[in-house]
Design a protein around this motif. Sequence first.
Motif, PDB file in Angstrom:
ATOM      1  N   LEU A  79      -0.425   2.544  -4.693  1.00 57.34           N
ATOM      2  CA  LEU A  79      -0.975   3.371  -3.603  1.00 57.34           C
ATOM      3  C   LEU A  79      -2.464   3.107  -3.420  1.00 57.34           C
ATOM      4  CD1 LEU A  79       0.813   6.794  -4.354  1.00 57.34           C
ATOM      5  CD2 LEU A  79       1.290   5.256  -2.426  1.00 57.34           C
ATOM      6  N   ILE A  80      -3.168   2.930  -4.543  1.00 56.17           N
ATOM      7  CA  ILE A  80      -4.619   2.719  -4.471  1.00 56.17           C
ATOM      8  C   ILE A  80      -4.920   1.315  -3.919  1.00 56.17           C
ATOM      9  CG2 ILE A  80      -6.741   2.499  -5.845  1.00 56.17           C
ATOM     10  CD1 ILE A  80      -5.432   4.660  -7.758  1.00 56.17           C
ATOM     11  N   LYS A  82      -3.095  -0.704  -2.146  1.00 59.51           N
ATOM     12  CA  LYS A  82      -2.647  -0.919  -0.763  1.00 59.51           C
ATOM     13  C   LYS A  82      -3.194   0.137   0.191  1.00 59.51           C
ATOM     14  CE  LYS A  82      -0.554  -4.625  -1.394  1.00 59.51           C
ATOM     15  NZ  LYS A  82      -0.843  -5.829  -0.597  1.00 59.51           N
ATOM     16  N   LYS A  83      -4.003   1.033  -0.324  1.00 60.34           N
ATOM     17  CA  LYS A  83      -4.546   2.165   0.465  1.00 60.34           C
ATOM     18  C   LYS A  83      -3.437   2.906   1.210  1.00 60.34           C
ATOM     19  CE  LYS A  83      -9.312   0.730   1.099  1.00 60.34           C
ATOM     20  NZ  LYS A  83      -9.376  -0.296   0.066  1.00 60.34           N
ATOM     21  N   GLY A  84      -2.323   3.049   0.540  1.00 56.16           N
ATOM     22  CA  GLY A  84      -1.175   3.741   1.143  1.00 56.16           C
ATOM     23  C   GLY A  84       0.105   3.155   0.577  1.00 56.16           C
ATOM     24  N   ASP A  86       3.369   0.854   0.205  1.00 57.69           N
ATOM     25  CA  ASP A  86       3.907  -0.473   0.505  1.00 57.69           C
ATOM     26  C   ASP A  86       5.030  -0.715  -0.505  1.00 57.69           C
ATOM     27  OD1 ASP A  86       4.477  -3.215   0.333  1.00 57.69           O
ATOM     28  OD2 ASP A  86       2.448  -3.790   0.921  1.00 57.69           O
ATOM     29  N   GLY A 153      -1.449  11.113  -3.809  1.00 57.35           N
ATOM     30  CA  GLY A 153      -1.778  10.128  -2.770  1.00 57.35           C
ATOM     31  C   GLY A 153      -1.481  10.622  -1.366  1.00 57.35           C
ATOM     32  N   GLY A 362      -9.164   7.251  -7.889  1.00 59.70           N
ATOM     33  CA  GLY A 362      -8.729   6.323  -6.836  1.00 59.70           C
ATOM     34  C   GLY A 362      -7.854   7.014  -5.800  1.00 59.70           C
ATOM     35  N   LEU A 363      -6.972   7.887  -6.250  1.00 58.95           N
ATOM     36  CA  LEU A 363      -6.080   8.594  -5.321  1.00 58.95           C
ATOM     37  C   LEU A 363      -6.857   9.611  -4.494  1.00 58.95           C
ATOM     38  CD1 LEU A 363      -2.985   8.974  -7.679  1.00 58.95           C
ATOM     39  CD2 LEU A 363      -3.076   7.615  -5.587  1.00 58.95           C
ATOM     40  N   GLU A 365      -9.857   9.159  -3.492  1.00 55.39           N
ATOM     41  CA  GLU A 365     -10.581   8.397  -2.468  1.00 55.39           C
ATOM     42  C   GLU A 365      -9.690   8.041  -1.262  1.00 55.39           C
ATOM     43  OE1 GLU A 365     -12.474   5.260  -4.716  1.00 55.39           O
ATOM     44  OE2 GLU A 365     -13.689   6.766  -5.769  1.00 55.39           O
ATOM     45  N   LEU A 366      -8.383   8.155  -1.419  1.00 49.25           N
ATOM     46  CA  LEU A 366      -7.465   7.911  -0.292  1.00 49.25           C
ATOM     47  C   LEU A 366      -7.420   9.103   0.674  1.00 49.25           C
ATOM     48  CD1 LEU A 366      -4.245   6.422  -2.001  1.00 49.25           C
ATOM     49  CD2 LEU A 366      -6.110   5.176  -0.903  1.00 49.25           C
ATOM     50  N   GLN A 367      -7.957  10.256   0.205  1.00 50.39           N
ATOM     51  CA  GLN A 367      -7.809  11.492   1.029  1.00 50.39           C
ATOM     52  C   GLN A 367      -8.833  11.543   2.157  1.00 50.39           C
ATOM     53  OE1 GLN A 367      -5.032  13.285   0.191  1.00 50.39           O
ATOM     54  NE2 GLN A 367      -4.911  11.554  -1.230  1.00 50.39           N
TER      55      GLN A 367
END
Length: 367
Positions: A79-80, A82-84, A86, A153, A362-363, A365-367
């Motif tokens: 998730l981190i 691929k920024k989402g 995959d 995530g 890392g997760l 930072e996806l928010q």
Amino acid sequence: MRAVLMATLSRFRGSLVGAVLGDCIGAIYECEGNVKLKDVLKTVKDIETKYKNLKDGKELELLPFTDDTAMARSVAASLIAKKGFDVKDMAKRFTDEFHNEPNRGYGGSVGAVFVALRNDNLEDVFEPARKQFDGQGSFGNGGAMRIAPAALGCMKDGFEKLKTVTVATTQVTHSHPQAIQGAVLQSSAVDLALREDQSKEFDRERFLDKLIERMKPMEEEELEKSKKDEKVACSPKRKAKRVSDTVKMPYCHKLEKIKEFLQKDVSVSEIEEELGNDISALGSVPAAVYSFLKAYKEIPGIETDSAFERTIIYAISLGGDTDTIATMAAAMAGAYYGYEAIPESWQAPCEGVEDAKKFAQGLLELQ
Ligand code: AR6
Ligand code: MG
């Protein structure tokens, strides 16, 4: 704003570090049959004593993580990176991780999926899992045990997205509806625990109602499908199976049962019978939800003021698939109570804690 971010980081860290501790400490008792509460209490006392002795230069005995954490790390890392979501990347990471360290205590059949995924070069990533158990798919808890990072995530996206990610992540190895629904129950419980307002009294019945609200449409859909299947194929064998299939929506049934159990004293054997404590998703995710909710209040025989600690001790004391039930319960507890609730002495011997903290960052930072 910064305070909100720090509070969320604490709950993200709490969930992932909690999950690691549940796995590492729970693995001491995996498949030991009946587990005695007093033994679990002694185990955590020993962990605390060894931590104190560190100052005298004594070394800590490492508690290794098992497949639960190995796979959860892949979910987080994918998730981190691929920024989402995959799915191909996720499947590749699961496969590489398994081939790199196959002796982490994986379930008896899931290895065949990873071998096929590697040989088929990941063309249709869901196909090997669909072929398991004569096309039934695995109903093991392997999908649920690893899914907590997905709840983190997808926090900004809401339940529909979380459900889509959970279902597809699970289907890489587990295609049986109960394995998929169990993973959705687990990711939902972590998601709701992250969002629960800690400043108010925890309304556990409302928490269960929210879970039922999410599970009901999935179970109803499955029920409709099986009714249609029944009409198409009326072999005597199928009919016999249906008649004995008394509980039609088993997850909702167990969640209702938890409400009842929270109101009274219940023996471990009753919990085993009604909720389960085995390697199936249906026989373990409800027990994890129950452990988390029960440990919010004091539990006779577990003398600690920390509800986080009670969660892990109690989950392990249920016996059976202890590492997985404890990892799932602790992922919920950590999401609710936050990282500060987790004792340093319990973190110190557990393998993978530092990585879990990085994944939480890392997760976030996806928010
Ligand atoms: N029919 C019959 N048996 C089944 C079926 C089925 N449809 N599905 C699963 N089993 P697996 P997991 C039995 O290999 O879910 C480890 O301790 C069968 O005996 O898919 O990834 C992990 O940490 C099969 O070998 O593994 C988990 O806690 C077994 O369930 C736990 O094992 C496991 O299914 C399950 O991991
Ligand atoms: Mg396990």
